[in-house]
Design an enzyme around this catalytic site. Structure first.
Site, PDB file in Angstrom:
ATOM      1  CB  CYS A 288      83.602  90.393 -37.909  1.00 50.64           C
ATOM      2  SG  CYS A 288      84.979  91.759 -38.062  1.00 50.64           S
TER       3      CYS A 288
ATOM      4  CD  GLU B 205      83.985  85.907 -31.776  1.00 44.36           C
ATOM      5  OE1 GLU B 205      84.813  86.050 -32.684  1.00 44.36           O
ATOM      6  OE2 GLU B 205      82.668  86.239 -31.777  1.00 44.36           O
TER       7      GLU B 205
ATOM      8  CG  HIS C  28      84.931  89.216 -32.971  1.00 43.85           C
ATOM      9  ND1 HIS C  28      85.125  88.459 -33.916  1.00 43.85           N
ATOM     10  CD2 HIS C  28      85.657  90.529 -33.940  1.00 43.85           C
ATOM     11  CE1 HIS C  28      85.398  88.871 -35.571  1.00 43.85           C
ATOM     12  NE2 HIS C  28      86.217  90.144 -35.126  1.00 43.85           N
TER      13      HIS C  28
END
Length: 218
Positions: free
Chosen positions: A89, A201, A199
């Protein structure tokens, strides 16, 4: 009887400089098979197999926090030695030469030329799931279907990739694109330096596969 040799987990440091979802990144990397530590300790960050640099918030604030933690120096030294670094990001955005937010230009790490600027779309921020267009031979997106979706939350991006490689001895960076209004850089694989605008994750199974792919290169 054959003896099984245990496989050593790759050690990954999530660099803690005050900007980023470090706990989410830690959990995702651990699930992907890494031995993970959250720290800003110089020695540990330098010696880990991989360094992950998250980022949330404003470009200028992230740069200031990174410099205060000596993260800019650590990233530069790791890359000089061919040690893997991955940005996520705003942790990707600060790898470019500059960022423009609210009309104010700030210097980035200048690992890649280019400017992070406001998204050119009717709806901003770009928040939610989107597909990407990965190049042939991408290691980062290996094993992922072309319609795999990733989770984005951002109002700024790089719309023009400016780094060109003319030497036949150097491998050209692999640039992945996505579109929200206008196409923008969604990920980069450039030697030891990889990064994603989205992202991983927070991107479910697709993000887990992507992180597994990165860890597999360490």
């Amino acid at each position: 009887m054959e003896l099984s040799i245990p496989v050593k987990k790759r050690q990954v440091v999530v660099f803690d400089y005050g900007f980023g979802n470090v706990r989410s990144a830690e959990r995702a990397l651990a699930r992907a098979g890494a031995d993970v530590e959250i720290t800003r300790d110089y020695g540990r960050a330098m010696n880990a197999d991989g360094l992950l640099v998250p980022g949330v918030g404003a470009f200028a604030a992230c740069m200031q926090g990174l410099k205060q933690a000596r993260g800019d120096w650590i990233i530069e030294r790791r890359l000089a030695g061919g040690r893997p670094v991955m940005g996520i990001c705003v942790g990707m955005q600060i790898l470019f030469a500059r960022g423009i937010e609210h009309g104010v230009e700030s210097e980035g790490l200048d690992e890649w030329p280019g400017t992070v600027e406001p998204l050119q779309a009717e709806i901003v921020p770009h928040m939610g799931w989107n597909t990407v267009d990965a190049p042939t031979g991408s290691e980062l997106f290996a094993g992922l279907d072309a319609d795999a979706r990733f989770y984005f939350v951002h109002s700024y991006a790089v719309h023009d990739w400016q780094l060109e490689t003319h030497s036949p001895l150097l491998q050209a960076p692999k640039v992945t694109w996505s579109t929200h209004g206008k196409p923008f850089v969604a990920a980069v694989e450039n030697g030891a330096l990889w990064a994603t605008q989205f992202h991983p994750e927070k991107s479910g199974d697709a993000g887990a596969q992507l992180l597994t792919n990165w860890i597999g290169t360490l």
